[in-house]
Design an enzyme around this catalytic site. Sequence first.
Site, PDB file in Angstrom:
ATOM      1  N   ARG A 171       0.826  -1.232   0.000  1.00  0.00           N
ATOM      2  CA  ARG A 171       0.000   0.000   0.000  1.00  0.00           C
ATOM      3  C   ARG A 171       0.851   1.270   0.000  1.00  0.00           C
ATOM      4  O   ARG A 171       0.479   2.291   0.578  1.00  0.00           O
ATOM      5  CB  ARG A 171      -0.960   0.043   1.200  1.00  0.00           C
ATOM      6  CG  ARG A 171      -1.844  -1.170   1.373  1.00  0.00           C
ATOM      7  CD  ARG A 171      -2.918  -1.282   0.292  1.00  0.00           C
ATOM      8  NE  ARG A 171      -3.895  -2.293   0.657  1.00  0.00           N
ATOM      9  CZ  ARG A 171      -3.795  -3.594   0.354  1.00  0.00           C
ATOM     10  NH1 ARG A 171      -2.774  -4.029  -0.380  1.00  0.00           N
ATOM     11  NH2 ARG A 171      -4.721  -4.449   0.723  1.00  0.00           N
ATOM     12  N   SER A 244     -10.755   1.111   3.837  1.00  0.00           N
ATOM     13  CA  SER A 244      -9.965   0.901   5.065  1.00  0.00           C
ATOM     14  C   SER A 244      -9.341   2.219   5.482  1.00  0.00           C
ATOM     15  O   SER A 244      -8.643   2.847   4.686  1.00  0.00           O
ATOM     16  CB  SER A 244      -8.853  -0.109   4.812  1.00  0.00           C
ATOM     17  OG  SER A 244      -9.387  -1.311   4.358  1.00  0.00           O
ATOM     18  N   GLU A 339      -4.570   5.333   6.172  1.00  0.00           N
ATOM     19  CA  GLU A 339      -4.331   4.979   4.765  1.00  0.00           C
ATOM     20  C   GLU A 339      -4.725   6.094   3.785  1.00  0.00           C
ATOM     21  O   GLU A 339      -3.940   6.430   2.888  1.00  0.00           O
ATOM     22  CB  GLU A 339      -5.067   3.678   4.432  1.00  0.00           C
ATOM     23  CG  GLU A 339      -4.734   3.157   3.060  1.00  0.00           C
ATOM     24  CD  GLU A 339      -5.419   1.846   2.742  1.00  0.00           C
ATOM     25  OE1 GLU A 339      -4.975   0.807   3.232  1.00  0.00           O
ATOM     26  OE2 GLU A 339      -6.405   1.876   1.986  1.00  0.00           O
TER      27      GLU A 339
END
Length: 344
Positions: A171, A244, A339
């Site tokens: 990520r 998320s 995130e």
Amino acid sequence: MTAPDLASAVRENIDLAPLNTLRLAARARYYSEATSREALKAQILWARENDLECRVLGGGSNIVFRGDFPGLVIHMALRGRFWAPCAGDSAVLKLEAGENWHESVLYSARAGFSGIENLALIPGTAGAAPVQNIGAYGVELADVLLDVEVLDTQTLQLLRLDRKRCEFSYRESRFKKEPGRYLITQLRLKLTRNRPPVLDYQGLAEAFPHSHSNPPTPLQVAEAVMALRAAKLPDPAILPNAGSFFKNPVVAQDHFQRLQRLYPGLIAYPDANGMKLAAGWLIDQCGWKGFREGQVGVHNRQALVLINHGTAIGEDVLGLAARIQADILERFGIMLEIEPRIFS
Ligand code: FAD
Ligand code: NAP
């Protein structure tokens, strides 16, 4: 782009709430759409000449607007999908940055090519996909990305960065580390007809119990992913969210072993740098799943997802995130990383 074209392309005082999936209220002082590389360059130059900060926006599914943005927001609107000739069972799919990611996954799967089918139903644009190296169900973009075309905002030159130069990890990418430097204008993906499906995640393995003797097609995998996601994740059109909100933390083996002794149910998976812990499980253990206070909350089926129940603003969401982070730090000794990108 001529001066009159540019003047009509840049609009003032634009409401960004419909342009982010958390539906956070915020306004952009200036807003434009880039439908060509020339327009993109001209708009960046215009912002520079007017001493304004510039941000690029895709589908708005991975951002938190902290408040109004005093500069220029450029909506990436380059469109087009092209197959490039390739030998054998492989193909190269070129995606312009403003293409919808999920539609591109279906386009590829319907043509019988595999590589990105596990990434079905991820909202947003193709151009944003390399920013956080999107991933789901055991596949990440870096597995299939050949290279990206970018506009270097320092030089206004178009460049090609191969996968290595994108510095991908879990990520993560160079584009997160150097925000605003490179605007992604095109992706090239290497796809194939003969890659074995990736069905390691429990829900997918269960969907295809006979996959060894009867492997599913890329389209069947994409459809199974869509069904799994629809059953568990809130639809941002109904419950505004940014997916998320925290990355799954990776901890060293000794930290993991200490935690596992204390919490035998701990969900963890081996990672190149240690053990990846399921952040949703950690948050759930602290009692946050289904929590609601005022206009913000935590989803009741996936504790990683923060929800705007109506009129929350960026500070409300970030305030809740900070409380969750503090709890997880105190209980597990882990600082969760947010995130989505924060626009402020
Ligand atoms: P935006 O939110 O518009 O932008 C995100 C960041 O990328 C910003 O910093 C922006 O400036 C930058 N950016 C956007 N376009 C460009 C460009 N062309 N060039 C340079 N920078 C750019 N993510 C996953 O990894 N896996 C998932 O399974 C997943 N599921 C999700 C499910 C839901 C319901 C939601 C709401 C989100 C999910 N996400 C997931 C997060 C998100 O969808 C992805 O990160 C997606 O790639 C963001 O695309 P976007 O166009 O909406 O980007
Ligand atoms: P899940 O399948 O319940 O799994 C929980 C967590 O355990 C996930 O975060 C996943 O890590 C990890 N995991 C599960 N099986 C694994 C395996 N076989 N090997 C390695 N790790 C494993 O998760 P979910 O919430 O339903 O989401 C399904 C997938 O969609 C996940 O891959 C998730 O990342 C992705 N997703 C991402 C977002 C986002 O915004 N980033 C939003 C929704 C869903 P990983 O997260 O590393 O895969």
